[in-house]
Design an enzyme around this catalytic site. Sequence first.
Site, mmCIF file in Angstrom:
data_model
loop_
_atom_site.group_PDB
_atom_site.id
_atom_site.type_symbol
_atom_site.label_atom_id
_atom_site.label_comp_id
_atom_site.label_asym_id
_atom_site.label_seq_id
_atom_site.Cartn_x
_atom_site.Cartn_y
_atom_site.Cartn_z
ATOM 1 N N ARG A 91 0.845 -1.193 0.000
ATOM 2 C CA ARG A 91 0.000 0.000 0.000
ATOM 3 C C ARG A 91 0.887 1.252 0.000
ATOM 4 N NH1 ARG A 91 -5.136 1.918 -0.900
ATOM 5 N NH2 ARG A 91 -6.001 3.125 0.804
ATOM 6 N N GLY B 262 -13.297 -1.459 -6.618
ATOM 7 C CA GLY B 262 -14.609 -0.866 -6.389
ATOM 8 C C GLY B 262 -14.711 0.050 -5.180
ATOM 9 N N THR C 23 -9.288 0.770 -9.139
ATOM 10 C CA THR C 23 -8.503 -0.373 -8.693
ATOM 11 C C THR C 23 -8.628 -1.525 -9.700
ATOM 12 O OG1 THR C 23 -9.075 0.372 -6.463
ATOM 13 C CG2 THR C 23 -8.021 -1.751 -6.613
#
Lengths: 185, 574
Positions: free
Chosen positions: B115, B470, B388
Amino acid sequence: MKGEKALSIGLIFIFFWLLISAQSNLPKFSSPALITSAGQNAEVQMVAVLAKRAGIDHNLNKLATAQDLAGFKSLLLVLGASMKGLGAAGLDLNKEMERIRGLLDGAKEKNIPILCLHLGGEERRGAQSDEFIRACLPAARMVIVVKSGNKDGLFTRLCQEKGIPLIEIDRTTEALEPLKNAFTL
Amino acid sequence: MSKLRAEHFKFFSFLAIIGLISACRTAAIKVTPPPADRHIPYEYVGRKTMVVAAHPLAVEAGLKILKEGGNAIDGAVATACALNVAEPFASGIGGGGFMIIYLARENRVTVINFREKAPSAFYAEIFIEKGEEAPTWRTVKGTAVGVPGALAGWDLALRRYGTKQLAQVMQPAIDLAERGFKISETFSSINKEEYEKILTNAGEKTVYLNNGLPYEPGDDFRNPELARTLRLIAQKGIDVFYKGEIASKIVKAVREKEGLMTLEDLASYRAVEVEPLRGQYRGAEIFTIPPPGSGLHLIQLLNIASFWPISQWGLNSAHYLHHLTEAMRLVFADREAYLGDPDYVQVPVEKLLSPDSARLKANLIRSNGVLMEYLPEEIKEKTEAGNTTHLCVIDDKGNAVALTQSINHFFGSGIIPEGTGFILNNQLDDFASTSSGPNAPGPGRRPASSMAPLFLFQEGKLRLILGSPGGTRIFPCLAEIIINIIDFGLSLDEAIEAPRFFSYSQNGRIRPLSLEPRFPQATIKELEALGHKITIREAYDKYFGGAQGILIDDKRGLILGGADSRRDGFGRGY
C-alpha cells in the site's frame, strides 16, 4: 450525345447546388457561446476543447444559470446525466433539472439560440439521461449526436417532431466540422 | 504369432483407450467460447492453471509466464505489470496494493502489503488547512499522491516466493506497451469520464488522449514511454524507480503540483510481508488481508450473516437485501471508528471479529425497518469511483495469488512524471477528513483501504480465490459473492454477475441503498417500504467493482475462472 453531356453536367450542378443550399439552410449561431451540460456529464469538457479548435469564442460554466446568459449570443447544451458528475457538483437529478429548465426559459426569453450536443454515445443514454434529452431537445435550433447514442432513433423522432436539423456523426472528434460550420456566417 | 498379435492388439487397445480418455479430458476443457453478450455468466475452464484479470492481454501475459515454467507468484506479477499497460487507468507502478499468497507445499498463506505511504512531511491537518471543501487537494493535486508501492511489492514477492527475475516477468508488459492494442469500450468510457482531470494534469499531448481528445472504442493505443520506463526498470532493477532517475521525475511531478514528496520518501519505501487475517463462514475458512486493508470488515459482515438463514430467505429477496444492507451500515460505522494503519494505531481486530460482536449487530437489525442510527459513527461521504483492479492466479502446483492493486480513482491523480508514461496515484484521498482518529493523515502512514483479496478453504483445501476493485464497495460485494456461492449455490460467474447492492452509514445516519436495476421490482418496492432510500445504478455498474475469481472444483478435477463483465474481465487456463 452533346445533349446528354450537358444534361449530366446540369444534374451534377443541381446536386451540388442543393447540397450547398442544404448546408446553408442549417441554422447559424453567433459567438460568444456559453457552454454547459445538462446532467453534469464529462463530454462538456470535450465540447469546450472542440469549440476552442473551431475558433469559437466561448465560456464553459458547468453550473450556469439563466443569469449567466447575459452577454452570450448562443447556448451550447451538452446532454447526458452522469451520477459521478452530479455527485462531484453536489447536485441531484432534480436540482440539475431545475437549473436546466431555468436556463432554457432564460434562453427563450433572451432569444438565444440553443445548439444541443450528445457525444457520449450509447453509454450516455438511459432513463436519467433521456430525461434531459427530452427536456432540452424541443428547445434546440440544431442537434449534433454521436450515432451510437441514437440507435433507438430517439433523437431522430424528437427532431422530426419539431423540424429541428439533426447532424449524426460517428465519433466525438467529428463534431468539430459541424460546430465550425454552425458558427461560420 | 497369434498370441503376439493378441498382445499387440491388447497393447494398442490400451493405448487407444488412454488416448481416448485423454482426448475426452482435453475436449472437456475446450468448452464453448464466451457468449457474445459478455454479461451472460460464463466460466473459463482449466485443469492445472488459471489466470483471471480485468483485461485479456494481461491474462495472456500471466499465462505466458506460467507456460514458461513460472509459478503463481511469477504469473501474478506478470499479469499485474501487464495491467499497468492494458488497464493503465486502474493500477500500475504509480500505485500500490495487497497480495495474498498461498504456498501449496508448505500449506501456508502469507500477505504482501505494498500500500502507498504518505510522505514524511505529511501532517494531520493538511487537508483541513488546504480546505476540505476543495477536494482537488486530495484527488488531483500533488498532495493526493502517496509514495508508490507496487514495484516494491512485486519485487518482494518475487524474491521471496517467485522463481523468475522481475525483468523476465515484466517482458510481456514491455512488449505490449510497444506493440499496442485496440481500445475497449470500457477504456474509452473511463477515458471520457476522466477527461477533464487528464487534460488538466497531463495536457492535450499526453499518450492517454488521442490528439487531445478521449479515445474511442477500436482506436489504436500504444505507450512507448511506458515501455521505455519498464525496460529501464527491467535493466537496472527497482532502485532506478525508488532512488534513480525515475524517482527524480516522480518528485518533480508531484512537487510541481504542490505535493510534499521527497527523494528520501521514495528511497525509504518498503513493502512488507504480514500475517493474513483468518475468519470462518458456514464451515469454510477465509484468509484475507489485515488492516489497513478491509479483510477485517469482510469477515465481520460474514460473521453477522452467519446468524441468518439466508438461503431460506431467497436470492434477491427484499428480506435478504434488507438484512445485509443494515449489516453493511453497522460495519461501516466500525470501519470509520477503528480502521487505520496498524503501524500507527491499534485496530481491535479480535474484538471486532468476536462472535459476540457479530451477534450484537445481528440482534440490532430489525426485520420491519431500518435503524434510527448506526454506531459508532463518522464516515465521510465520498464520490469514490469504481477503480482499482484485481487478479487471481493458480499454478500447476496449487500455489495461488489474489492480488488487488490500485492508483485509487480511475486515472489516479492524472499526474504523469515527465516522459514515463505511468500515472501517479491519488491514494492519500483515502485518509479521513479529520485530523485525529485512526485514519487521520500522518507522515509515513498508509491510508485505510477497502481492498480485501481472499482465499476460501473448505475441508482444508483451497476452494476459492477472490477479490475485487470498487472503492468502498469492495468488501460488501465480496461478501455478496461468497453468500451467492455458499448460501444460494450459484456457480462462480453467476455469483459474480448477479445483481449487486451496497450501502453504508455516515455520522451514524443511514445512507441510500444503491442497486443494480436487475432486482425484481417487488423487491425494490419492499425495500422502499422498509425505509431504504433507493438509488438505481446501471444494470452492470462499474461502481460495484469488477470481481475476479477462481474456483477449484476437486470433484470434477477442474479449475474454473470467473471474470466480471462490469469491466473487461477475462480468464484463461490450461
